[in-house]
Motif scaffolding. Structure first.
Motif, PDB file in Angstrom:
ATOM      1  N   UNK A  18       0.824  -1.204   0.000  1.00  0.00           N
ATOM      2  CA  UNK A  18       0.000   0.000   0.000  1.00  0.00           C
ATOM      3  C   UNK A  18       0.862   1.261   0.000  1.00  0.00           C
ATOM      4  N   UNK A  19       1.890   1.320   0.842  1.00  0.00           N
ATOM      5  CA  UNK A  19       2.762   2.494   0.912  1.00  0.00           C
ATOM      6  C   UNK A  19       3.525   2.687  -0.399  1.00  0.00           C
ATOM      7  N   UNK A  20       3.978   1.588  -0.970  1.00  0.00           N
ATOM      8  CA  UNK A  20       4.692   1.680  -2.246  1.00  0.00           C
ATOM      9  C   UNK A  20       3.777   2.252  -3.324  1.00  0.00           C
ATOM     10  N   UNK A  21       2.518   1.798  -3.341  1.00  0.00           N
ATOM     11  CA  UNK A  21       1.566   2.302  -4.316  1.00  0.00           C
ATOM     12  C   UNK A  21       1.255   3.777  -4.116  1.00  0.00           C
ATOM     13  N   UNK A  22       1.147   4.197  -2.845  1.00  0.00           N
ATOM     14  CA  UNK A  22       0.850   5.599  -2.566  1.00  0.00           C
ATOM     15  C   UNK A  22       1.970   6.517  -3.053  1.00  0.00           C
ATOM     16  N   UNK A  23       3.210   6.028  -3.032  1.00  0.00           N
ATOM     17  CA  UNK A  23       4.358   6.819  -3.479  1.00  0.00           C
ATOM     18  C   UNK A  23       4.617   6.668  -4.974  1.00  0.00           C
ATOM     19  N   UNK A  24       3.850   5.811  -5.615  1.00  0.00           N
ATOM     20  CA  UNK A  24       4.025   5.614  -7.049  1.00  0.00           C
ATOM     21  C   UNK A  24       5.299   4.884  -7.407  1.00  0.00           C
ATOM     22  N   UNK A  25       5.759   4.021  -6.506  1.00  0.00           N
ATOM     23  CA  UNK A  25       7.000   3.279  -6.730  1.00  0.00           C
ATOM     24  C   UNK A  25       6.702   1.893  -7.287  1.00  0.00           C
ATOM     25  N   UNK A  26       7.495   1.467  -8.255  1.00  0.00           N
ATOM     26  CA  UNK A  26       7.427   0.081  -8.709  1.00  0.00           C
ATOM     27  C   UNK A  26       8.248  -0.787  -7.763  1.00  0.00           C
ATOM     28  N   UNK A  27       8.117  -2.100  -7.916  1.00  0.00           N
ATOM     29  CA  UNK A  27       8.938  -3.009  -7.104  1.00  0.00           C
ATOM     30  C   UNK A  27      10.420  -2.774  -7.374  1.00  0.00           C
ATOM     31  N   UNK A  28      10.750  -2.467  -8.634  1.00  0.00           N
ATOM     32  CA  UNK A  28      12.149  -2.230  -8.978  1.00  0.00           C
ATOM     33  C   UNK A  28      12.645  -0.919  -8.371  1.00  0.00           C
ATOM     34  N   UNK A  29      11.771   0.104  -8.315  1.00  0.00           N
ATOM     35  CA  UNK A  29      12.149   1.364  -7.674  1.00  0.00           C
ATOM     36  C   UNK A  29      12.467   1.134  -6.204  1.00  0.00           C
ATOM     37  N   UNK A  30      11.596   0.368  -5.523  1.00  0.00           N
ATOM     38  CA  UNK A  30      11.813   0.108  -4.093  1.00  0.00           C
ATOM     39  C   UNK A  30      13.062  -0.740  -3.892  1.00  0.00           C
ATOM     40  N   UNK A  63      10.089   4.236   2.304  1.00  0.00           N
ATOM     41  CA  UNK A  63       8.642   4.451   2.164  1.00  0.00           C
ATOM     42  C   UNK A  63       8.145   5.629   3.000  1.00  0.00           C
ATOM     43  N   UNK A  64       9.105   6.437   3.507  1.00  0.00           N
ATOM     44  CA  UNK A  64       8.756   7.617   4.320  1.00  0.00           C
ATOM     45  C   UNK A  64       7.890   7.232   5.516  1.00  0.00           C
ATOM     46  N   UNK A  65       8.219   6.101   6.124  1.00  0.00           N
ATOM     47  CA  UNK A  65       7.462   5.618   7.273  1.00  0.00           C
ATOM     48  C   UNK A  65       8.435   5.383   8.429  1.00  0.00           C
ATOM     49  N   UNK A  66       7.978   4.669   9.447  1.00  0.00           N
ATOM     50  CA  UNK A  66       8.829   4.352  10.584  1.00  0.00           C
ATOM     51  C   UNK A  66       8.822   2.853  10.843  1.00  0.00           C
ATOM     52  N   UNK A  67       9.839   2.405  11.561  1.00  0.00           N
ATOM     53  CA  UNK A  67       9.936   0.991  11.914  1.00  0.00           C
ATOM     54  C   UNK A  67       8.696   0.562  12.701  1.00  0.00           C
ATOM     55  N   UNK A  68       8.332   1.356  13.720  1.00  0.00           N
ATOM     56  CA  UNK A  68       7.198   0.989  14.585  1.00  0.00           C
ATOM     57  C   UNK A  68       5.893   0.906  13.797  1.00  0.00           C
ATOM     58  N   UNK A  69       5.716   1.807  12.831  1.00  0.00           N
ATOM     59  CA  UNK A  69       4.491   1.794  12.026  1.00  0.00           C
ATOM     60  C   UNK A  69       4.401   0.516  11.192  1.00  0.00           C
ATOM     61  N   UNK A  70       5.540   0.112  10.627  1.00  0.00           N
ATOM     62  CA  UNK A  70       5.520  -1.076   9.761  1.00  0.00           C
ATOM     63  C   UNK A  70       5.281  -2.359  10.542  1.00  0.00           C
ATOM     64  N   UNK A  71       5.904  -2.486  11.714  1.00  0.00           N
ATOM     65  CA  UNK A  71       5.803  -3.764  12.444  1.00  0.00           C
ATOM     66  C   UNK A  71       4.554  -3.837  13.309  1.00  0.00           C
ATOM     67  N   UNK A  72       3.896  -2.691  13.520  1.00  0.00           N
ATOM     68  CA  UNK A  72       2.675  -2.693  14.319  1.00  0.00           C
ATOM     69  C   UNK A  72       1.561  -3.414  13.576  1.00  0.00           C
ATOM     70  N   UNK A  73       0.661  -4.023  14.335  1.00  0.00           N
ATOM     71  CA  UNK A  73      -0.515  -4.659  13.734  1.00  0.00           C
ATOM     72  C   UNK A  73      -1.632  -3.651  13.491  1.00  0.00           C
ATOM     73  N   UNK A  74      -1.423  -2.398  13.897  1.00  0.00           N
ATOM     74  CA  UNK A  74      -2.391  -1.350  13.621  1.00  0.00           C
ATOM     75  C   UNK A  74      -2.309  -0.981  12.146  1.00  0.00           C
ATOM     76  N   UNK A  75      -3.460  -0.777  11.525  1.00  0.00           N
ATOM     77  CA  UNK A  75      -3.495  -0.433  10.104  1.00  0.00           C
ATOM     78  C   UNK A  75      -4.356   0.810   9.908  1.00  0.00           C
ATOM     79  N   UNK A  76      -4.221   1.417   8.734  1.00  0.00           N
ATOM     80  CA  UNK A  76      -5.067   2.570   8.435  1.00  0.00           C
ATOM     81  C   UNK A  76      -6.465   2.107   8.065  1.00  0.00           C
ATOM     82  N   UNK A  77      -7.342   3.050   7.857  1.00  0.00           N
ATOM     83  CA  UNK A  77      -8.761   2.728   7.648  1.00  0.00           C
ATOM     84  C   UNK A  77      -8.987   1.865   6.415  1.00  0.00           C
ATOM     85  N   UNK A  78      -8.174   2.086   5.380  1.00  0.00           N
ATOM     86  CA  UNK A  78      -8.374   1.345   4.135  1.00  0.00           C
ATOM     87  C   UNK A  78      -8.149  -0.150   4.312  1.00  0.00           C
TER      88      UNK A  78
END
Length: 499
Positions: A18-30, A63-78
């Motif tokens: 989801x984060x990769x898609x929001x930034x418009x990155x392909x798998x190769x870009x990431x 992905x302009x995120x944080x370690x805690x955000x990625x490993x947390x089981x909390x997700x955004x509304x989507x």
């Protein structure tokens, strides 16, 4: 089954995607930003891999995120509907792997439109509740789809049965089969067999058998016919031979604890039919049958007597080989029960290529009394009540033409009592009649066979002069009223005055 560890991987992967898609990155870009390979990132997003700590930090930075955000089981509304689905038991109840669907693919689809797919799933659940669809009925529906996908022919089970019969030849005399199977259960699988009746186990009289795994003991109802007893023992051999420990303990599935129970019950039953009706023996008889210019009820009953099994076992085995060897896949199998009250119940159905008529159309409707699957049961009941029935199965065949859609079928039916209940049952195989089928099965064109106009249910039947109608055509009348209203509106919109 989706474990807690799998859930963590799946949620992490969906977040990355989801984060990769929001930034418009392909798998190769990431991959360029993190130093991770595109294939490894693909495995992460599918929930198959979970990266080490340093790689999580690299992903968070890219992905302009944080370690805690990625490993947390909390997700955004989507992604909330996806997590709700994971935390429910639905994915465990859906045997996705049986149809070659990975849970990750299912979740990917949901992640792209979570609200819509969640609403769709909830709608299906609500429909099931409104129609009293139990978990067991859902599992059996999935099983029927699985059978239809494979045309109800499973070569791996056939091969298992062939190997078993090489080591344990089927006795020539049917009366020897009970002792043969009990001996195999005792000596090969250390399973004891005990028969019960109303004096020893009165609470179990409605069941054919119960397995006690703690004691490795099979309890068998002594009221069964010889053929039913042999099938029960052969199925138990199947459970052991196929090493199926996840299985129903009762002959009738009272409460399915998992789809695996339903699937393994089917596989053990299929194996039982294979060893009791070896394909090599039945194939020769079927090759002769399909060449006959005329239909013979006695020929079919003779084949059944030679097999020395129940009619249901026999006709299910016939469907296996007609599809597996003769490529006659456009057929259906039905079992109707006539209860002691006189009511008819469609208890089992299998449609190998498409949903044929008749089928389980609705609750509380009356199946057409003109169809051979029902008329044969009335005939059997009359013979029983007059004391003229000799205890042997009866067989009838018919060409039926549905008044609602002009489709024509050839159906043959075998009926018999169904102990330990007081019900009678008919088992039926039907084929939609085509020019190709008439060439392949000449007996379908037998001029001595009746061709009868029928309806699906009385409530939907347009035959006005039916003398055996059990209910008025309420559903048909409603459909006609709706069609008339729609026609009137169409005429008004076209500027015409309705007739």
């Amino acid at each position: 089954m989706t474990s807690d560890r799998e859930k963590v991987r799946l949620i992490f992967g969906l977040k990355i995607k989801q984060l990769r898609g929001e930034l418009g990155l392909s798998t190769y870009d990431l991959a360029d930003k993190t130093g991770l390979s595109p294939s490894y990132l693909n495995e992460i997003e599918k929930g198959k891999k979970y990266p080490k700590t340093e790689k999580v930090f690299a992903l968070a930075k890219a992905l302009n995120s944080t370690y805690d955000t990625l490993v947390s089981l909390q997700v955004n509304k989507a992604l909330e509907p996806v997590v709700e689905l994971l935390n429910s038991n639905i994915l465990n109840e859906l045997p996705l792997d049986l149809f070659g669907i990975e849970p990750t693919y299912f979740l990917e689809v949901m992640a792209n439109a979570p609200a819509k797919l969640s609403a769709f799933i909830n709608t299906l659940i609500e429909i099931g509740r409104n129609y009293d669809l139990s978990v067991e009925q859902f599992y059996f529906s999935v099983l029927r789809t699985y059978q239809a996908m494979h045309h109800n022919y499973f070569e791996e089970l056939e091969a298992q049965a062939d190997a078993f019969l090489t080591d344990n030849p089927l006795p020539q005399l049917p009366e020897q089969r009970t002792d043969w199977l009990i001996s195999i259960l005792n000596q090969t699988y250390q399973c004891t067999v005990e028969f019960y009746d109303e004096t020893t186990q009165p609470a179990l009289l409605s069941l054919r058998s119960v397995y006690l795994p703690e004691q490795s003991k099979l309890l068998v109802n002594n009221k069964l016919s010889t053929e039913q007893r042999v099938f029960t023992l052969a199925r138990e051999v199947g459970y052991h031979r196929l090493n199926q420990t996840v299985r129903p303990l009762e002959s009738s599935v009272l409460e399915a604890r998992s789809f695996d129970e339903v699937l393994h019950n089917f596989q053990a039953s299929y194996f039982a039919r294979c060893i009791l009706i070896p394909r090599s023996r039945l194939l020769d008889e079927l090759r002769t049958l399909v060449q006959q210019p005329n239909w013979s009820n006695d020929r079919m009953l003779g084949m059944l007597a030679e097999a020395a099994v129940t009619p249901e076992m026999f006709l299910l085995r016939v469907t296996n080989l007609l599809s597996g060897y003769f490529e006659l896949n456009d057929l259906f199998f039905l079992r109707f029960n006539q209860l002691a009250s006189g009511r008819f119940l469609l208890a089992k159905e299998l449609h190998l290529s498409k949903l044929h008529t008749p089928h389980g159309v609705a609750r509380d409707e009356h199946y057409c009394r003109r169809q051979v699957s029902v008329t044969i049961l009335n005939e059997l009941r009359q013979l029983q009540q007059s004391g003229q029935w000799d205890g042997q199965p009866i067989c009838r065949a018919q060409r039926i033409s549905f008044a609602t859609n002009d489709t024509t079928y050839f159906v043959f039916s075998i009926a018999k009592s169904s102990p330990p209940t007081t019900d009678n049952s008919s088992v039926n195989i039907g084929f939609p009649i085509t020019d190709t089928l008439l060439e392949r099965l000449p007996f379908i064109g037998d001029p001595s066979l009746p061709t009868t106009p029928v309806g699906e249910t009385c409530e939907r039947c347009p035959i006005a002069d039916c003398t055996v109608r059990a209910a008025p055509p309420t559903e048909l009348n409603q459909q006609q009223r709706t069609a008339h209203i729609q026609q009137t509106i169409a005429q008004l919109r076209a500027g015409n005055q309705p007739a």
